[in-house]
Design an enzyme around this catalytic site. Structure first.
Site, PDB file in Angstrom:
ATOM      1  N   TRP A  33       1.208   5.641  -1.754  1.00  0.00           N
ATOM      2  CA  TRP A  33       0.887   6.614  -2.803  1.00  0.00           C
ATOM      3  C   TRP A  33       1.872   6.633  -3.952  1.00  0.00           C
ATOM      4  O   TRP A  33       1.611   7.269  -4.968  1.00  0.00           O
ATOM      5  CB  TRP A  33       0.769   8.001  -2.184  1.00  0.00           C
TER       6      TRP A  33
ATOM      7  N   TYR B 234       0.830  -1.210   0.000  1.00  0.00           N
ATOM      8  CA  TYR B 234       0.000   0.000   0.000  1.00  0.00           C
ATOM      9  C   TYR B 234       0.861   1.255   0.000  1.00  0.00           C
ATOM     10  O   TYR B 234       1.900   1.287   0.661  1.00  0.00           O
ATOM     11  CB  TYR B 234      -0.931   0.022   1.221  1.00  0.00           C
TER      12      TYR B 234
HETATM   13  N1  MGD Z   1      -1.702   8.509  12.370  1.00  0.00           N
HETATM   14  C1  MGD Z   1      -2.111   8.581  11.095  1.00  0.00           C
HETATM   15  N2  MGD Z   1      -1.602   7.738  10.181  1.00  0.00           N
HETATM   16  C2  MGD Z   1      -1.996   7.819   8.899  1.00  0.00           C
HETATM   17  C3  MGD Z   1      -2.955   8.774   8.494  1.00  0.00           C
HETATM   18  C4  MGD Z   1      -3.505   9.640   9.486  1.00  0.00           C
HETATM   19  O1  MGD Z   1      -4.386  10.482   9.201  1.00  0.00           O
HETATM   20  N3  MGD Z   1      -3.052   9.519  10.764  1.00  0.00           N
HETATM   21  N4  MGD Z   1      -3.348   8.839   7.186  1.00  0.00           N
HETATM   22  C5  MGD Z   1      -3.257   7.618   6.399  1.00  0.00           C
HETATM   23  C6  MGD Z   1      -3.473   7.856   4.973  1.00  0.00           C
HETATM   24  S1  MGD Z   1      -4.957   8.610   4.539  1.00  0.00           S
HETATM   25  C7  MGD Z   1      -2.607   7.452   4.013  1.00  0.00           C
HETATM   26  S2  MGD Z   1      -3.090   7.583   2.368  1.00  0.00           S
HETATM   27  C8  MGD Z   1      -1.301   6.849   4.348  1.00  0.00           C
HETATM   28  C9  MGD Z   1      -0.161   7.254   3.410  1.00  0.00           C
HETATM   29  O2  MGD Z   1       0.871   6.328   3.495  1.00  0.00           O
HETATM   30  P1  MGD Z   1       1.893   6.101   2.295  1.00  0.00           P
HETATM   31  O3  MGD Z   1       1.215   6.280   0.985  1.00  0.00           O
HETATM   32  O4  MGD Z   1       2.594   4.824   2.545  1.00  0.00           O
HETATM   33  O5  MGD Z   1       2.904   7.322   2.513  1.00  0.00           O
HETATM   34  P2  MGD Z   1       3.942   7.992   1.538  1.00  0.00           P
HETATM   35  O6  MGD Z   1       4.859   8.805   2.399  1.00  0.00           O
HETATM   36  O7  MGD Z   1       3.247   8.690   0.439  1.00  0.00           O
HETATM   37  O8  MGD Z   1       4.771   6.751   1.000  1.00  0.00           O
HETATM   38  C10 MGD Z   1       5.160   6.594  -0.304  1.00  0.00           C
HETATM   39  C11 MGD Z   1       6.584   6.034  -0.332  1.00  0.00           C
HETATM   40  O9  MGD Z   1       6.868   5.645  -1.671  1.00  0.00           O
HETATM   41  C12 MGD Z   1       8.142   6.153  -2.055  1.00  0.00           C
HETATM   42  N5  MGD Z   1       8.094   6.364  -3.508  1.00  0.00           N
HETATM   43  C13 MGD Z   1       7.643   7.424  -4.190  1.00  0.00           C
HETATM   44  N6  MGD Z   1       7.749   7.202  -5.514  1.00  0.00           N
HETATM   45  C14 MGD Z   1       8.266   5.974  -5.660  1.00  0.00           C
HETATM   46  C15 MGD Z   1       8.599   5.178  -6.786  1.00  0.00           C
HETATM   47  O10 MGD Z   1       8.425   5.558  -7.932  1.00  0.00           O
HETATM   48  N7  MGD Z   1       9.081   3.931  -6.546  1.00  0.00           N
HETATM   49  C16 MGD Z   1       9.266   3.460  -5.274  1.00  0.00           C
HETATM   50  N8  MGD Z   1       9.731   2.215  -5.129  1.00  0.00           N
HETATM   51  N9  MGD Z   1       8.989   4.205  -4.199  1.00  0.00           N
HETATM   52  C17 MGD Z   1       8.493   5.432  -4.393  1.00  0.00           C
HETATM   53  C18 MGD Z   1       8.347   7.399  -1.240  1.00  0.00           C
HETATM   54  O11 MGD Z   1       9.724   7.656  -1.100  1.00  0.00           O
HETATM   55  C19 MGD Z   1       7.640   7.034   0.079  1.00  0.00           C
HETATM   56  O12 MGD Z   1       8.525   6.452   0.983  1.00  0.00           O
HETATM   57  O13 MGD Z   1      -0.957   7.180   5.698  1.00  0.00           O
HETATM   58  C20 MGD Z   1      -1.976   6.814   6.624  1.00  0.00           C
HETATM   59  N10 MGD Z   1      -1.470   6.969   7.982  1.00  0.00           N
HETATM   60  N1  MGD Z   2      -0.658  18.557   2.242  1.00  0.00           N
HETATM   61  C1  MGD Z   2      -1.160  17.331   2.205  1.00  0.00           C
HETATM   62  N2  MGD Z   2      -2.397  17.118   1.698  1.00  0.00           N
HETATM   63  C2  MGD Z   2      -2.915  15.871   1.689  1.00  0.00           C
HETATM   64  C3  MGD Z   2      -2.187  14.752   2.152  1.00  0.00           C
HETATM   65  C4  MGD Z   2      -0.889  15.000   2.694  1.00  0.00           C
HETATM   66  O1  MGD Z   2      -0.196  14.084   3.155  1.00  0.00           O
HETATM   67  N3  MGD Z   2      -0.415  16.289   2.699  1.00  0.00           N
HETATM   68  N4  MGD Z   2      -2.735  13.496   2.100  1.00  0.00           N
HETATM   69  C5  MGD Z   2      -3.878  13.275   1.220  1.00  0.00           C
HETATM   70  C6  MGD Z   2      -4.599  12.040   1.607  1.00  0.00           C
HETATM   71  S1  MGD Z   2      -3.911  10.538   1.192  1.00  0.00           S
HETATM   72  C7  MGD Z   2      -5.797  12.055   2.223  1.00  0.00           C
HETATM   73  S2  MGD Z   2      -6.607  10.587   2.549  1.00  0.00           S
HETATM   74  C8  MGD Z   2      -6.441  13.322   2.579  1.00  0.00           C
HETATM   75  C9  MGD Z   2      -7.001  13.268   3.994  1.00  0.00           C
HETATM   76  O2  MGD Z   2      -7.924  14.249   4.168  1.00  0.00           O
HETATM   77  P1  MGD Z   2      -8.782  14.252   5.531  1.00  0.00           P
HETATM   78  O3  MGD Z   2      -9.125  12.868   5.851  1.00  0.00           O
HETATM   79  O4  MGD Z   2      -9.854  15.236   5.358  1.00  0.00           O
HETATM   80  O5  MGD Z   2      -7.644  14.833   6.471  1.00  0.00           O
HETATM   81  P2  MGD Z   2      -7.182  14.677   7.968  1.00  0.00           P
HETATM   82  O6  MGD Z   2      -6.053  15.662   8.029  1.00  0.00           O
HETATM   83  O7  MGD Z   2      -6.921  13.299   8.402  1.00  0.00           O
HETATM   84  O8  MGD Z   2      -8.434  15.162   8.797  1.00  0.00           O
HETATM   85  C10 MGD Z   2      -9.090  16.372   8.531  1.00  0.00           C
HETATM   86  C11 MGD Z   2      -9.380  17.076   9.827  1.00  0.00           C
HETATM   87  O9  MGD Z   2     -10.303  16.327  10.602  1.00  0.00           O
HETATM   88  C12 MGD Z   2     -10.198  16.803  11.916  1.00  0.00           C
HETATM   89  N5  MGD Z   2     -10.627  15.753  12.828  1.00  0.00           N
HETATM   90  C13 MGD Z   2      -9.932  14.677  13.236  1.00  0.00           C
HETATM   91  N6  MGD Z   2     -10.697  13.939  14.085  1.00  0.00           N
HETATM   92  C14 MGD Z   2     -11.873  14.573  14.187  1.00  0.00           C
HETATM   93  C15 MGD Z   2     -13.080  14.312  14.896  1.00  0.00           C
HETATM   94  O10 MGD Z   2     -13.249  13.320  15.590  1.00  0.00           O
HETATM   95  N7  MGD Z   2     -14.094  15.210  14.731  1.00  0.00           N
HETATM   96  C16 MGD Z   2     -13.990  16.294  13.944  1.00  0.00           C
HETATM   97  N8  MGD Z   2     -15.047  17.075  13.807  1.00  0.00           N
HETATM   98  N9  MGD Z   2     -12.855  16.573  13.293  1.00  0.00           N
HETATM   99  C17 MGD Z   2     -11.830  15.725  13.400  1.00  0.00           C
HETATM  100  C18 MGD Z   2      -8.762  17.194  12.135  1.00  0.00           C
HETATM  101  O11 MGD Z   2      -8.714  18.446  12.793  1.00  0.00           O
HETATM  102  C19 MGD Z   2      -8.192  17.249  10.724  1.00  0.00           C
HETATM  103  O12 MGD Z   2      -7.569  18.481  10.467  1.00  0.00           O
HETATM  104  O13 MGD Z   2      -5.541  14.414   2.486  1.00  0.00           O
HETATM  105  C20 MGD Z   2      -4.847  14.433   1.251  1.00  0.00           C
HETATM  106  N10 MGD Z   2      -4.165  15.703   1.184  1.00  0.00           N
HETATM  107 MO    MO Z   3      -5.030   8.870   2.278  1.00  0.00          MO
END
Ligand code: MGD
Ligand code: MGD
Ligand code: MO
Length: 771
Positions: free
Chosen positions: A120, A118
């Site tokens: 991005w 898993y």
């Molecule tokens: N506590 C907490 N944890 C969370 C979340 C949260 O809200 N709170 N959010 C979750 C969510 S929504 C998501 S989507 C995940 C994201 O989790 P990930 O998608 O696993 O995070 P990334 O840092 O985007 O990891 C991508 C990795 O791929 C590598 N990479 C980029 N391009 C390439 C390539 O071309 N080839 C290879 N081999 N590697 C490459 C980058 O260097 C990086 O290390 O995290 C989740 N974890």
């Molecule tokens: N710059 C930047 N943008 C991103 C990403 C990134 O890594 N960096 N990741 C992308 C990805 S993979 C995803 S999935 C999206 C995620 O997008 P979201 O899921 O919308 O983002 P989060 O930052 O996890 O949460 C949004 C907000 O929810 C609020 N929140 C948390 N818990 C609660 C709760 O219990 N109640 C209420 N009311 N609010 C709460 C927090 O204050 C937080 O700021 O963002 C995307 N956009």
């Molecule tokens: Mo995500």
């Protein structure tokens, strides 16, 4: 003298103008056509030219010893994550990889190989890391995959039962210009964080959200931000801020719903025609079902939102056109299905679903494009072939799977059994960023015989591997970007040479496939150059079938962004269903919105009953700490990508990730802005940099995700020095319905860290050993 050149480039956070000198990337400037370019571009050059690059193929010392001694890999290792590495030449690495893959298949079979992988990866239709790995393994007998994602897993599983596919929700979301024109009020549970709208999966040519929101505010639309963070609403909205305790939105929505019902403000005709099961919901709200009245006072006691304001807000919502928005992040929490189901329930009671500017959306603000733009047709993509192995796991059960081979679990009304995994191969993701309870994941990662990771940088996941393959970054290979929900195609010319021995992944698999004896199955006769042109040709053919045209590759790759028309600029979610519910029934068992689901009730899950229900978060019940820990997406990067880049590093505090804390919580603990602090609970501890601010609800702290995990082995709980919240989160899931991650439901304590804080090492390469 080397020549300076400027070319267009793309990433998940948008386009840029790359400045190169010879074979070196100097910086990425904003693209002039982008109205709100992302400063995350400021991380690219510094990270790619940084000290953390994986430069040569490497094997972990302990694993090499085990293999040299004739053992089958290094199961139950104990040294993964803290070991030194030995660098090898590619030729030797290919032999070793071919031998190991052959051994694995012969001894344990392909069901012992986990390539759920898993993550991005990077933007780019051709070199998508996960697709490349899957295409390769599919030609080698297959692998165990993962299903779902960390972003909105509860919605992926729940929504088809009650409304329809979640992906349709996103693609068909009501557009912002419609809201500007028709809505009076937008109530945002979890806000709509502008920082998150920098990003869109696969890319975004123009960042439109800020302009579209400003137009709403100018049209007089009122916004209410129900979120623990004030900045979750753009300043231009002038939003009212109603901060609830985290994990209590379902209760707030029930207080609103109860008020509507008690005051006869609900739309009984809509409920009768378009929904099923409202009688069950009404019995629950009034307390007839369980003796608990879910009125505004009840909701206020649970959430901390004033009862009077819940009542008046319910009346305002019923008085005019109201859009209810639920941030995706709310489901990344204990019982994360419930706020989603209650959002639908509340919107159904208002009876505005399918009307312009009314109803609900789950996921506004989750990326740059939802509600702002759509994709006119499908872009070409790398084919993955067919996986001969059927087995899968729900994506957030990776630690459970590794720790409990043969163990049983429930998922979406079915029973699954964990496979016995002996080999893990990760490409394009960082589980030591994205998974919860990292101390537990560290233990889980000791179990396999062999772990392979392809990486650009020495992330914590690469350090937990036995075999690390150095790969070219997107800026070091030729490709093109097309966002999953964008209207543009962006050239990604090769800007720089890969450093050291790093290689393009397609070429790595092609050579490995050659040594394994079946290169054609993987390459289909292509080299990288012809593959890119082939997928561009498929995209051109799709454009023609749709009625447009695209330039030849040679012109496109040297040129600029190609924009196409927006397929649905004034789209209204569920308008067809509303207009004709019999002619356009929903893909649910009843064809209607299921406020009560017989099917889900039939699964008999206490954690997800047959209608929206309020269940208190597990850490709150267990009282594991005095403060709520939120851990949302970082403003300064995409997840953990390029965390060692200049923009990300420049916003750290004393070299650590900032944690937001309210003065009322900081003062009694003697914490001042800029202090190094320690966050802790029973699962783990980490250091961070304090940012004292009244933009966060008292009783909550907010630590951004994505600081590279930096455990100090031997320190208490292997303390993370850098500020990774996932040492504190639990890896219990939302519920056995969707088994989604539940990171937002954690409680912690925080204290000032006195004494000399240990230096952060995460951005340094691991120790190397001579052969
Ligand atoms: N506590 C907490 N944890 C969370 C979340 C949260 O809200 N709170 N959010 C979750 C969510 S929504 C998501 S989507 C995940 C994201 O989790 P990930 O998608 O696993 O995070 P990334 O840092 O985007 O990891 C991508 C990795 O791929 C590598 N990479 C980029 N391009 C390439 C390539 O071309 N080839 C290879 N081999 N590697 C490459 C980058 O260097 C990086 O290390 O995290 C989740 N974890
Ligand atoms: N710059 C930047 N943008 C991103 C990403 C990134 O890594 N960096 N990741 C992308 C990805 S993979 C995803 S999935 C999206 C995620 O997008 P979201 O899921 O919308 O983002 P989060 O930052 O996890 O949460 C949004 C907000 O929810 C609020 N929140 C948390 N818990 C609660 C709760 O219990 N109640 C209420 N009311 N609010 C709460 C927090 O204050 C937080 O700021 O963002 C995307 N956009
Ligand atoms: Mo995500």
């Amino acid at each position: 003298m080397s020549t300076r050149k400027t070319q267009v480039t793309a990433s998940h956070w948008g386009p840029g103008l790359a400045v190169t000198e010879g074979a070196r990337l100097v910086r990425v400037d904003p693209h002039p056509d982008d109205p709100a370019p992302s400063p995350i571009n400021g991380n690219i050059a510094s990270s790619l030219n940084g000290r953390a690059r994986v430069l040569r193929p490497a094997v972990r010392a302990g694993w090499l010893e085990a293999v040299m001694a004739g053992r089958g890999g290094d199961p139950s290792s104990g040294r993964r994550g803290r070991d030194a590495f030995v660098e090898l030449a590619w030729d030797e690495m290919f032999d070793l990889l071919a031998r190991e893959l052959t051994r694995m298949r012969a001894t344990h079979g392909n069901e012992a190989i986990f390539a759920g992988t898993y993550g991005w990866s990077s933007a780019g239709r051709v070199h998508h890391a996960q697709s490349q790995l899957k295409r390769f393994l599919n030609t080698q007998g297959g692998f165990v995959r993962s299903r779902g994602n960390y972003s909105y897993n509860a919605a992926l599983v729940l929504m088809p039962h009650i409304v329809g596919s979640y992906r349709d929700h996103v693609v068909q979301a009501t557009r912002w210009p419609v809201i500007a024109q028709h809505s009076k009020l937008v109530v945002m549970f979890g806000g709509m964080a502008m920082r998150n709208t920098q990003v869109s999966d696969g890319g975004v040519a123009r960042h439109r959200m800020a302009d579209n929101l400003r137009a709403c505010a100018e049209a007089g639309v009122r916004f209410v931000n129900v979120s623990p963070l004030r900045d979750d609403a753009a300043e231009s909205l002038g939003a009212e801020w109603l901060p609830p305790k985290p994990g209590t939105d379902t209760a707030v929505m029930m207080g609103l719903a109860h008020t509507l019902l008690a005051e006869g403000l609900h739309d009984a005709a809509f409920l009768a025609r378009y929904t099923t099961g409202f009688d069950r919901v009404a019995a629950y709200l009034t307390g007839r079902a369980d003796g608990v009245v879910k009125d505004a006072d009840w909701a206020s006691a649970i959430s901390g939102v004033p009862a009077d304001r819940i009542r008046t807000l319910a009346r305002e919502m019923a008085a005019g056109r109201t859009m209810i928005s639920c941030a995706a992040g709310l489901q990344r929490a204990d019982y994360g299905e419930q706020p989603l189901w209650m959002t639908v329930t509340l919107a159904a009671m208002l009876g505005q679903i399918g009307l312009p500017g009314g109803g609900y959306t789950i996921g506004y603000g989750v990326n740059a494009n939802i509600g702002n733009m759509g994709r006119p047709f499908r872009w070409g993509a790398l084919g993955q072939g067919e996986n001969p192995v059927d087995a899968f796991i729900p994506v957030a059960m990776v630690a459970d799977m590794l720790l409990n081979p043969g163990g049983a679990y429930a998922y979406d009304g079915t029973k699954g059994v964990f496979p016995d995994i002996r080999m893990v191969w990760w490409a394009g993701g960082n589980p030591f960023h994205h998974h919860q309870d990292l101390n537990r994941l560290h233990l889980a990662f000791q179990r396999p015989e062999t772990v392979i990771v392809n990486e650009i940088n020495w992330t914590a996941t690469a350090r937990h591997a036995d075999i690390v393959l150095p790969v070219a970054a997107p800026q070091e290979r030729e490709d093109f970007a097309g966002g999953q929900s964008d209207n543009a195609l962006v050239p990604m010319p090769r800007l720089a040479a890969p450093p050291g021995e790093a290689r393009v992944e397609f070429e790595i698999y092609a050579e490995l496939a050659r040594r394994l004896g079946n290169p054609e199955a993987f390459t289909k006769g292509h080299d990288t150059r012809s593959l890119v042109r082939q997928i561009w040709a498929e995209t051109r053919a799709a454009a023609e079938a749709w009625g447009g045209s695209l330039p030849e590759w040679g012109d496109f790759i040297q040129g600029d962004i190609v924009e196409l028309p927006d397929p649905a600029p004034m789209q209204v979610f569920l308008a067809e269903f509303r207009a004709d519910p019999e002619g356009h029934p929903l893909p649910t068992p009843s064809g209607r919105i299921e406020l009560y689901s017989e099917r889900i009730a039939g699964f008999e899950l206490a954690e997800c009953p047959g209608h929206a229900s309020y269940l208190p978060p597990r850490d709150v019940v267990a009282q594991t700490g005095p403060l709520y820990l939120l851990s949302g997406q970082p403003a300064t990067r995409l997840h953990s990508q390029f965390d060692n880049g200049a923009y990300s590093v420049g916003r750290k505090i004393a070299g650590r990730e900032p944690v937001l804390i309210h003065p009322e919580d900081a003062e009694p603990r003697g914490i001042a802005d800029g202090d190094v602090v320690e966050l802790s609970n029973a699962r783990g501890r980490c250091l961070a940099g304090a940012r004292v601010t009244d933009t966060i609800r008292p009783g909550c702290v907010f630590l951004w995700t994505g600081a590279w995990y930096d455990p100090e082995y031997g320190a208490p709980q292997n303390r993370d020095r850098h500020g990774n919240p996932n040492v504190l989160t639990h890896d219990l899931r939302t519920s056995p319905l969707s088994q989604g991650p539940a990171a937002h439901s954690a409680m912690v304590e925080i204290a000032r860290f006195d004494g000399d804080p240990p230096p952060v090492q995460a951005h340094e390469p691991p120790p190397f050993k001579p052969r």
